[in-house]
Design an enzyme around this catalytic site. Sequence first.
Site, PDB file in Angstrom:
ATOM      1  N   TYR A 130      63.060  31.772  72.875  1.00  0.00           N
ATOM      2  CA  TYR A 130      61.854  32.161  72.255  1.00  0.00           C
ATOM      3  C   TYR A 130      60.773  31.946  73.195  1.00  0.00           C
ATOM      4  O   TYR A 130      59.962  32.931  73.469  1.00  0.00           O
ATOM      5  CB  TYR A 130      61.527  31.451  71.025  1.00  0.00           C
ATOM      6  CG  TYR A 130      60.254  31.770  70.642  1.00  0.00           C
ATOM      7  CD1 TYR A 130      59.818  32.999  70.036  1.00  0.00           C
ATOM      8  CD2 TYR A 130      59.171  30.771  70.297  1.00  0.00           C
ATOM      9  CE1 TYR A 130      58.664  33.279  69.762  1.00  0.00           C
ATOM     10  CE2 TYR A 130      57.983  31.283  69.859  1.00  0.00           C
ATOM     11  CZ  TYR A 130      57.541  32.454  69.389  1.00  0.00           C
ATOM     12  OH  TYR A 130      56.471  32.697  69.053  1.00  0.00           O
ATOM     13  N   GLY A 181      53.336  46.705  65.514  1.00  0.00           N
ATOM     14  CA  GLY A 181      53.495  45.754  64.565  1.00  0.00           C
ATOM     15  C   GLY A 181      52.218  45.510  63.528  1.00  0.00           C
ATOM     16  O   GLY A 181      51.912  44.488  63.152  1.00  0.00           O
ATOM     17  N   ALA A 182      51.847  46.729  63.319  1.00  0.00           N
ATOM     18  CA  ALA A 182      50.505  46.727  62.436  1.00  0.00           C
ATOM     19  C   ALA A 182      50.842  46.851  61.006  1.00  0.00           C
ATOM     20  O   ALA A 182      49.762  47.157  60.370  1.00  0.00           O
ATOM     21  CB  ALA A 182      49.591  47.776  63.096  1.00  0.00           C
ATOM     22  N   SER A 183      51.942  46.741  60.553  1.00  0.00           N
ATOM     23  CA  SER A 183      52.008  47.231  59.063  1.00  0.00           C
ATOM     24  C   SER A 183      51.755  45.897  58.073  1.00  0.00           C
ATOM     25  O   SER A 183      51.555  45.856  57.118  1.00  0.00           O
ATOM     26  CB  SER A 183      53.590  47.648  58.810  1.00  0.00           C
ATOM     27  OG  SER A 183      54.497  46.831  59.226  1.00  0.00           O
ATOM     28  N   ARG A 184      51.727  44.603  59.090  1.00  0.00           N
ATOM     29  CA  ARG A 184      51.442  43.531  58.100  1.00  0.00           C
ATOM     30  C   ARG A 184      50.779  42.485  59.010  1.00  0.00           C
ATOM     31  O   ARG A 184      50.821  42.818  60.289  1.00  0.00           O
ATOM     32  CB  ARG A 184      52.716  43.054  57.462  1.00  0.00           C
ATOM     33  CG  ARG A 184      53.966  42.660  58.548  1.00  0.00           C
ATOM     34  CD  ARG A 184      55.045  42.196  57.586  1.00  0.00           C
ATOM     35  NE  ARG A 184      55.700  43.074  56.805  1.00  0.00           N
ATOM     36  CZ  ARG A 184      56.807  43.799  56.994  1.00  0.00           C
ATOM     37  NH1 ARG A 184      57.289  43.868  58.119  1.00  0.00           N
ATOM     38  NH2 ARG A 184      57.271  44.788  56.191  1.00  0.00           N
ATOM     39  N   GLY A 185      50.431  41.552  58.569  1.00  0.00           N
ATOM     40  CA  GLY A 185      50.017  40.055  59.338  1.00  0.00           C
ATOM     41  C   GLY A 185      49.035  40.252  60.499  1.00  0.00           C
ATOM     42  O   GLY A 185      48.006  41.069  59.917  1.00  0.00           O
ATOM     43  N   ILE A 186      48.932  39.699  61.280  1.00  0.00           N
ATOM     44  CA  ILE A 186      47.854  39.774  62.447  1.00  0.00           C
ATOM     45  C   ILE A 186      47.654  41.256  62.948  1.00  0.00           C
ATOM     46  O   ILE A 186      46.468  41.559  62.820  1.00  0.00           O
ATOM     47  CB  ILE A 186      48.151  38.807  63.471  1.00  0.00           C
ATOM     48  CG1 ILE A 186      48.155  37.359  62.960  1.00  0.00           C
ATOM     49  CG2 ILE A 186      47.036  39.067  64.611  1.00  0.00           C
ATOM     50  CD1 ILE A 186      48.769  36.427  64.215  1.00  0.00           C
ATOM     51  N   ASP A 201      60.107  51.563  66.958  1.00  0.00           N
ATOM     52  CA  ASP A 201      60.760  50.237  67.438  1.00  0.00           C
ATOM     53  C   ASP A 201      60.588  50.094  68.842  1.00  0.00           C
ATOM     54  O   ASP A 201      61.046  50.844  69.625  1.00  0.00           O
ATOM     55  CB  ASP A 201      62.421  50.437  67.137  1.00  0.00           C
ATOM     56  CG  ASP A 201      63.379  49.219  67.721  1.00  0.00           C
ATOM     57  OD1 ASP A 201      62.771  48.471  68.221  1.00  0.00           O
ATOM     58  OD2 ASP A 201      64.241  49.148  67.083  1.00  0.00           O
TER      59      ASP A 201
END
Length: 442
Positions: free
Chosen positions: A193, A42-47, A99
């Site tokens: 969640y 998940g390194a394409s944006r955000g944290i 994914d």
Amino acid sequence: MDVPATDNVISSGSEVRRAASLAKIKALTMKKLAGRTLFITGASRGIGKAIALKAAQDGANVVIAAKTAEPHPKLPGTIYTAAKEIEAAGGKALPCVVDVRDEGAVRTAIQNAVAKFGGIDIVVNNASAISLTPTEQTDMKRYDLMHQINTRGTFLVSKECIPYLRKSNHAHILNISPPLNMAPLWFSNHVAYTMAKYGMSMCVLGMAREFENANIAVNALWPRTAIHTAAMEMLTGKESDQFSRKPEIMADAAYAILSKEPRLVTGKFLIDDEVLKAEGITDMKQYACVPENADKLMPDFFLDVEPEKLVEFAAEGSHAASLKKPTSASGGKIEGLFQKIESLLSEEIVRKTGAVYEFKVKGEEAGTWFADLKNGTGKVGKGNPPATADAVLTMDSKHFFDMFTGKLKPANAFMTGKLKISGDLQKAMKLEKLMGGLKSKL
């Protein structure tokens, strides 16, 4: 919490002490990760991207393992744009379409990383899915998505990287997941969640002990407050930056953890600002998106914060105390409130909102109300909505009035159980704009 906090306090006007904190941050960047290879999901944006950019400043190698190869219509950034930023910051990047639910894609990305950089030293499990829905409103497709990405994805990526981490002399796994807080509050409103997110944390608990003899550190890092990211903005609206910190606080905290010798820190559930305070960085105001609101930030989920304390964070002042009395014939606050809402309606509000709401009000002024902000110039009234509601909001009349007049933020009301939402959560959160306009007119 095992990381001690310092007792230093910085006054908001102390430039000398602020400069000292900035110097401490600079001291964190001592090229400790130079030449190390980080595998970040998940390194394409955000944290995830913020952590990648921090490591890149040392000259680290970063594997960007994320799904976004093509631009998302609502979320900026792809693995390729992130790679360019990482290389511009001084690192080397390998963008991989991954994914984390796909075993084959995970294994291929790991093999490509090892072929390019010679191994893997650090894994950051950042990829996560969220749906803050109660049990009856959580469809199994969304339930499965959260568990497959959060819990299973974290387990899979860690498992596949461990043979390479064993060969590293600086092996770390860092999960962006919360402390295992068993307070019912954190389960009752969104149990699906919570279960999925706690699965990531249980990986920390188990793997830290399992691999301590292999000198692989396994830790969790979680933010003290809401963090402003594109995903957060999409979920709660553009105004979310008013009560949030920047992703850089998580990046600086992650860097501090990942820079340490693995044997010195493992099996810990760490909070971002406590990690930084232990490093001598005491000025947290610099991380607030809006520095003037640095003392009014929304606490994140899963921390030891009493519901009453969360309400304090929701308060923006004594707006409710100075409210004009409603002028409706019935004298009810709720009816007067909807009269004010009706006076605000316009084609522009309808165009920007595009949703029909049903409000189930309980307590002293119990009743059902609606707001059609989807058709024509909009319409509000008592009773059931003229069209199927996109979101149904249920709360006590007192809390309802406080929320619409600025004393209670919708996100806090939802998080503390004062507001129940069924239907489209994103459309429900769009109401915050209307509330902001209403507050200024009351």
